[in-house]
Enzyme design. Sequence first.
Site, PDB file in Angstrom:
ATOM      1  N   GLU A 229      -3.716  -0.679  -9.591  1.00  0.00           N
ATOM      2  CA  GLU A 229      -2.661   0.267  -9.956  1.00  0.00           C
ATOM      3  C   GLU A 229      -1.411  -0.533 -10.299  1.00  0.00           C
ATOM      4  OE1 GLU A 229      -3.713   4.134  -7.150  1.00  0.00           O
ATOM      5  OE2 GLU A 229      -2.528   2.531  -6.258  1.00  0.00           O
TER       6      GLU A 229
ATOM      7  N   HIS B 229      -1.191  -3.171  -7.360  1.00  0.00           N
ATOM      8  CA  HIS B 229      -1.914  -2.773  -6.156  1.00  0.00           C
ATOM      9  C   HIS B 229      -3.423  -2.936  -6.328  1.00  0.00           C
ATOM     10  CE1 HIS B 229      -2.920   0.533  -3.021  1.00  0.00           C
ATOM     11  NE2 HIS B 229      -2.741  -0.630  -2.430  1.00  0.00           N
TER      12      HIS B 229
ATOM     13  N   ASN C 272      -4.177   5.932  -2.685  1.00  0.00           N
ATOM     14  CA  ASN C 272      -3.856   6.194  -1.272  1.00  0.00           C
ATOM     15  C   ASN C 272      -3.276   7.588  -1.049  1.00  0.00           C
ATOM     16  OD1 ASN C 272      -4.840   3.817  -0.342  1.00  0.00           O
ATOM     17  ND2 ASN C 272      -2.874   2.749  -0.344  1.00  0.00           N
TER      18      ASN C 272
ATOM     19  N   SER D 222       0.822  -1.206   0.000  1.00  0.00           N
ATOM     20  CA  SER D 222       0.000   0.000   0.000  1.00  0.00           C
ATOM     21  C   SER D 222       0.852   1.250   0.000  1.00  0.00           C
ATOM     22  CB  SER D 222      -0.853   0.062   1.270  1.00  0.00           C
ATOM     23  OG  SER D 222      -1.741  -0.995   1.312  1.00  0.00           O
TER      24      SER D 222
HETATM   25  N1  CAA Z   1     -16.903 -10.504  -2.237  1.00  0.00           N
HETATM   26  C1  CAA Z   1     -17.831 -10.514  -3.191  1.00  0.00           C
HETATM   27  N2  CAA Z   1     -18.788  -9.573  -3.311  1.00  0.00           N
HETATM   28  C2  CAA Z   1     -18.789  -8.580  -2.415  1.00  0.00           C
HETATM   29  C3  CAA Z   1     -17.829  -8.483  -1.380  1.00  0.00           C
HETATM   30  C4  CAA Z   1     -16.863  -9.511  -1.315  1.00  0.00           C
HETATM   31  N3  CAA Z   1     -15.901  -9.528  -0.380  1.00  0.00           N
HETATM   32  N4  CAA Z   1     -18.096  -7.387  -0.657  1.00  0.00           N
HETATM   33  C5  CAA Z   1     -19.161  -6.804  -1.203  1.00  0.00           C
HETATM   34  N5  CAA Z   1     -19.584  -7.514  -2.258  1.00  0.00           N
HETATM   35  C6  CAA Z   1     -20.712  -7.210  -3.134  1.00  0.00           C
HETATM   36  C7  CAA Z   1     -22.051  -7.609  -2.601  1.00  0.00           C
HETATM   37  O1  CAA Z   1     -22.402  -8.924  -2.970  1.00  0.00           O
HETATM   38  C8  CAA Z   1     -22.979  -6.593  -3.246  1.00  0.00           C
HETATM   39  O2  CAA Z   1     -23.313  -6.944  -4.565  1.00  0.00           O
HETATM   40  P1  CAA Z   1     -24.704  -6.426  -5.222  1.00  0.00           P
HETATM   41  O3  CAA Z   1     -24.815  -4.966  -4.943  1.00  0.00           O
HETATM   42  O4  CAA Z   1     -24.527  -6.732  -6.677  1.00  0.00           O
HETATM   43  O5  CAA Z   1     -25.732  -7.229  -4.529  1.00  0.00           O
HETATM   44  C9  CAA Z   1     -22.126  -5.352  -3.346  1.00  0.00           C
HETATM   45  O6  CAA Z   1     -20.779  -5.794  -3.238  1.00  0.00           O
HETATM   46  C10 CAA Z   1     -22.434  -4.393  -2.264  1.00  0.00           C
HETATM   47  O7  CAA Z   1     -22.270  -5.068  -1.017  1.00  0.00           O
HETATM   48  P2  CAA Z   1     -23.183  -4.819   0.245  1.00  0.00           P
HETATM   49  O8  CAA Z   1     -24.598  -4.521  -0.188  1.00  0.00           O
HETATM   50  O9  CAA Z   1     -22.970  -5.905   1.232  1.00  0.00           O
HETATM   51  O10 CAA Z   1     -22.564  -3.578   0.941  1.00  0.00           O
HETATM   52  P3  CAA Z   1     -22.278  -2.161   0.374  1.00  0.00           P
HETATM   53  O11 CAA Z   1     -23.299  -1.721  -0.593  1.00  0.00           O
HETATM   54  O12 CAA Z   1     -22.023  -1.362   1.582  1.00  0.00           O
HETATM   55  O13 CAA Z   1     -20.903  -2.330  -0.437  1.00  0.00           O
HETATM   56  C11 CAA Z   1     -18.573  -2.152  -0.492  1.00  0.00           C
HETATM   57  C12 CAA Z   1     -19.766  -2.805   0.162  1.00  0.00           C
HETATM   58  C13 CAA Z   1     -18.406  -2.653  -1.927  1.00  0.00           C
HETATM   59  C14 CAA Z   1     -17.375  -2.546   0.332  1.00  0.00           C
HETATM   60  C15 CAA Z   1     -18.801  -0.585  -0.526  1.00  0.00           C
HETATM   61  O14 CAA Z   1     -19.199  -0.146   0.730  1.00  0.00           O
HETATM   62  C16 CAA Z   1     -17.567   0.175  -0.959  1.00  0.00           C
HETATM   63  O15 CAA Z   1     -17.261   0.307  -2.135  1.00  0.00           O
HETATM   64  N6  CAA Z   1     -16.841   0.732   0.030  1.00  0.00           N
HETATM   65  C17 CAA Z   1     -15.604   1.482  -0.214  1.00  0.00           C
HETATM   66  C18 CAA Z   1     -14.470   0.514  -0.349  1.00  0.00           C
HETATM   67  C19 CAA Z   1     -13.182   1.188  -0.671  1.00  0.00           C
HETATM   68  O16 CAA Z   1     -13.067   2.403  -0.804  1.00  0.00           O
HETATM   69  N7  CAA Z   1     -12.129   0.370  -0.812  1.00  0.00           N
HETATM   70  C20 CAA Z   1     -10.799   0.852  -1.045  1.00  0.00           C
HETATM   71  C21 CAA Z   1     -10.070   0.950   0.266  1.00  0.00           C
HETATM   72  S1  CAA Z   1      -8.454   1.555   0.062  1.00  0.00           S
HETATM   73  C22 CAA Z   1      -7.540   0.208  -0.355  1.00  0.00           C
HETATM   74  O17 CAA Z   1      -7.984  -0.905  -0.446  1.00  0.00           O
HETATM   75  C23 CAA Z   1      -6.110   0.495  -0.681  1.00  0.00           C
HETATM   76  C24 CAA Z   1      -5.130   0.314   0.389  1.00  0.00           C
HETATM   77  O18 CAA Z   1      -3.958   0.097   0.030  1.00  0.00           O
HETATM   78  C25 CAA Z   1      -5.412   0.487   1.845  1.00  0.00           C
HETATM   79  P1  NAD Z   2      -3.248  -9.481   6.411  1.00  0.00           P
HETATM   80  O1  NAD Z   2      -2.589  -9.217   7.712  1.00  0.00           O
HETATM   81  O2  NAD Z   2      -4.708  -9.723   6.350  1.00  0.00           O
HETATM   82  O3  NAD Z   2      -2.526 -10.734   5.700  1.00  0.00           O
HETATM   83  C1  NAD Z   2      -1.149 -10.908   5.615  1.00  0.00           C
HETATM   84  C2  NAD Z   2      -0.862 -12.401   5.529  1.00  0.00           C
HETATM   85  O4  NAD Z   2       0.514 -12.578   5.148  1.00  0.00           O
HETATM   86  C3  NAD Z   2      -1.064 -13.147   6.855  1.00  0.00           C
HETATM   87  O5  NAD Z   2      -1.915 -14.254   6.652  1.00  0.00           O
HETATM   88  C4  NAD Z   2       0.361 -13.608   7.212  1.00  0.00           C
HETATM   89  O6  NAD Z   2       0.401 -14.844   7.895  1.00  0.00           O
HETATM   90  C5  NAD Z   2       0.987 -13.716   5.833  1.00  0.00           C
HETATM   91  N1  NAD Z   2       2.454 -13.712   5.820  1.00  0.00           N
HETATM   92  C6  NAD Z   2       3.303 -13.003   6.588  1.00  0.00           C
HETATM   93  N2  NAD Z   2       4.587 -13.277   6.243  1.00  0.00           N
HETATM   94  C7  NAD Z   2       4.536 -14.179   5.221  1.00  0.00           C
HETATM   95  C8  NAD Z   2       5.506 -14.847   4.420  1.00  0.00           C
HETATM   96  N3  NAD Z   2       6.813 -14.641   4.598  1.00  0.00           N
HETATM   97  N4  NAD Z   2       5.083 -15.697   3.460  1.00  0.00           N
HETATM   98  C9  NAD Z   2       3.765 -15.917   3.249  1.00  0.00           C
HETATM   99  N5  NAD Z   2       2.800 -15.308   3.979  1.00  0.00           N
HETATM  100  C10 NAD Z   2       3.175 -14.457   4.935  1.00  0.00           C
HETATM  101  O7  NAD Z   2      -2.820  -8.224   5.483  1.00  0.00           O
HETATM  102  P2  NAD Z   2      -3.612  -7.595   4.225  1.00  0.00           P
HETATM  103  O8  NAD Z   2      -4.542  -6.546   4.697  1.00  0.00           O
HETATM  104  O9  NAD Z   2      -4.070  -8.706   3.355  1.00  0.00           O
HETATM  105  O10 NAD Z   2      -2.405  -6.819   3.504  1.00  0.00           O
HETATM  106  C11 NAD Z   2      -1.426  -7.486   2.761  1.00  0.00           C
HETATM  107  C12 NAD Z   2      -0.673  -6.479   1.900  1.00  0.00           C
HETATM  108  O11 NAD Z   2      -1.597  -5.793   1.044  1.00  0.00           O
HETATM  109  C13 NAD Z   2       0.066  -5.384   2.669  1.00  0.00           C
HETATM  110  O12 NAD Z   2       1.240  -5.051   1.990  1.00  0.00           O
HETATM  111  C14 NAD Z   2      -0.922  -4.223   2.639  1.00  0.00           C
HETATM  112  O13 NAD Z   2      -0.314  -2.974   2.767  1.00  0.00           O
HETATM  113  C15 NAD Z   2      -1.512  -4.387   1.255  1.00  0.00           C
HETATM  114  N6  NAD Z   2      -2.857  -3.804   1.049  1.00  0.00           N
HETATM  115  C16 NAD Z   2      -3.793  -3.818   2.047  1.00  0.00           C
HETATM  116  C17 NAD Z   2      -5.057  -3.278   1.810  1.00  0.00           C
HETATM  117  C18 NAD Z   2      -6.116  -3.276   2.880  1.00  0.00           C
HETATM  118  O14 NAD Z   2      -7.125  -2.565   2.722  1.00  0.00           O
HETATM  119  N7  NAD Z   2      -5.981  -4.042   3.937  1.00  0.00           N
HETATM  120  C19 NAD Z   2      -5.373  -2.783   0.547  1.00  0.00           C
HETATM  121  C20 NAD Z   2      -4.389  -2.830  -0.476  1.00  0.00           C
HETATM  122  C21 NAD Z   2      -3.130  -3.339  -0.211  1.00  0.00           C
END
Ligand code: CAA
Ligand code: NAD
Length: 302
Positions: free
Chosen positions: A170, A158, A208, A137
């Site tokens: 990405e 990503h 992000n 991330s």
């Molecule tokens: N697997 C399969 N389908 C899923 C799912 C999963 N894990 N999660 C949700 N869905 C599907 C549901 O089946 C549902 O489908 P339909 O609308 O076609 O029935 C749809 O997604 C919506 O789900 P819900 O009705 O249960 O809930 P919701 O409307 O609140 O949607 C959500 C859930 C898709 C997560 C929505 O809230 C959303 O888009 N949230 C924002 C998520 C976001 O911004 N993610 C990025 C985070 S940043 C990141 O990931 C990067 C990083 O590095 C940290």
């Molecule tokens: P998580 O903690 O849910 O899962 C990580 C897994 O990696 C664990 O099951 C752990 O046992 C395993 N692990 C640790 N060391 C290992 C090794 N040497 N070999 C194999 N497996 C190993 O974490 P997550 O949220 O799935 O995040 C994983 C990566 O994805 C991170 O780099 C995170 O920054 C990135 N990411 C996270 C998100 C998010 O929303 N959580 C979104 C995008 C990217």
Amino acid sequence: LNNNFSTTTPNNNSIQNITVYGSGLMGAGIVQVAAQNGFKVTMVDIEQAFIEKGKKIIDASLSRIAKKQFKDDENSQKSFIETTWSNIKTETNSEKGAENTDLIIEAIVENLETKQNLFKKLDKISKPNTIFASNTSSLPISEISKITERQDKFAGLHFFNPVPQMKLVEIIKNDQTSEDTYQKLVDVTKRMKKTPVTCKDTPGFIVNRLLVPYLMEAVRLAERGEATTEDIDTAMKLGAGMPMGPFELSDFVGLDTLKSIVDGWRKDGKIDAGLVAPIKKLDDLVKEGKLGRKSGAGFYTY
Ligand code: CAA
Ligand code: NAD
């Protein structure tokens, strides 16, 4: 006469086998989406218990998708689920997982040294043409890849949470990522039915870099007592069309993940200091083990 020796390889060696390291939230999602779209996938984690957790994540998501896609047709639901599982193998031996694979996607813990150690080991044992990708991330791809001798075959890939639902990937090129590697990753992304965008190896890439400062501003706004957590969430959902408010989304992403992104950027010094200043509320919640949805509590209780 063609003296023009091209460095790109023809498409007959496109990616078929993928190995995903990490069966957590992201790794399991990536395994599922790849398997659903016909790739042969190996899911690797360090312990069987973590693999089982990953399998549960996949099971729950697959049955959700099957029910939606095939409505009342139970046979089609079953066959979709079985076909997807038939494309998945699991492995707790990390060396074995890398055997004969075309692409390694790393989705393990967000720690530079841990990622470098894994890739260093895999670099020695993988086929010379295996492409390496990290789902990090926030860590610079060039920092992770410099430990290997295949920086031309290394990139960021990503995905977003929840992987089966979020359509974006990405692709991060570092200075040495070859055009052939990049094109293969574009191809894989499209075959997974995702939309690729490209970004340089800069902090937070696109999503992000914009999303995390926004989430942190929301926490600061509440911390100053200007509005409640609930009202900020309602405001951004109803006033800005976000599917989740910033506190719901922070809990969803994981407060430890957000903290480590912000702390990393602060150390790095490349982002405006005000955007990455420490936030007491966030630090306190992480210290208390309130990491968001995954731990049962964060800004909200689940
Ligand atoms: N697997 C399969 N389908 C899923 C799912 C999963 N894990 N999660 C949700 N869905 C599907 C549901 O089946 C549902 O489908 P339909 O609308 O076609 O029935 C749809 O997604 C919506 O789900 P819900 O009705 O249960 O809930 P919701 O409307 O609140 O949607 C959500 C859930 C898709 C997560 C929505 O809230 C959303 O888009 N949230 C924002 C998520 C976001 O911004 N993610 C990025 C985070 S940043 C990141 O990931 C990067 C990083 O590095 C940290
Ligand atoms: P998580 O903690 O849910 O899962 C990580 C897994 O990696 C664990 O099951 C752990 O046992 C395993 N692990 C640790 N060391 C290992 C090794 N040497 N070999 C194999 N497996 C190993 O974490 P997550 O949220 O799935 O995040 C994983 C990566 O994805 C991170 O780099 C995170 O920054 C990135 N990411 C996270 C998100 C998010 O929303 N959580 C979104 C995008 C990217």
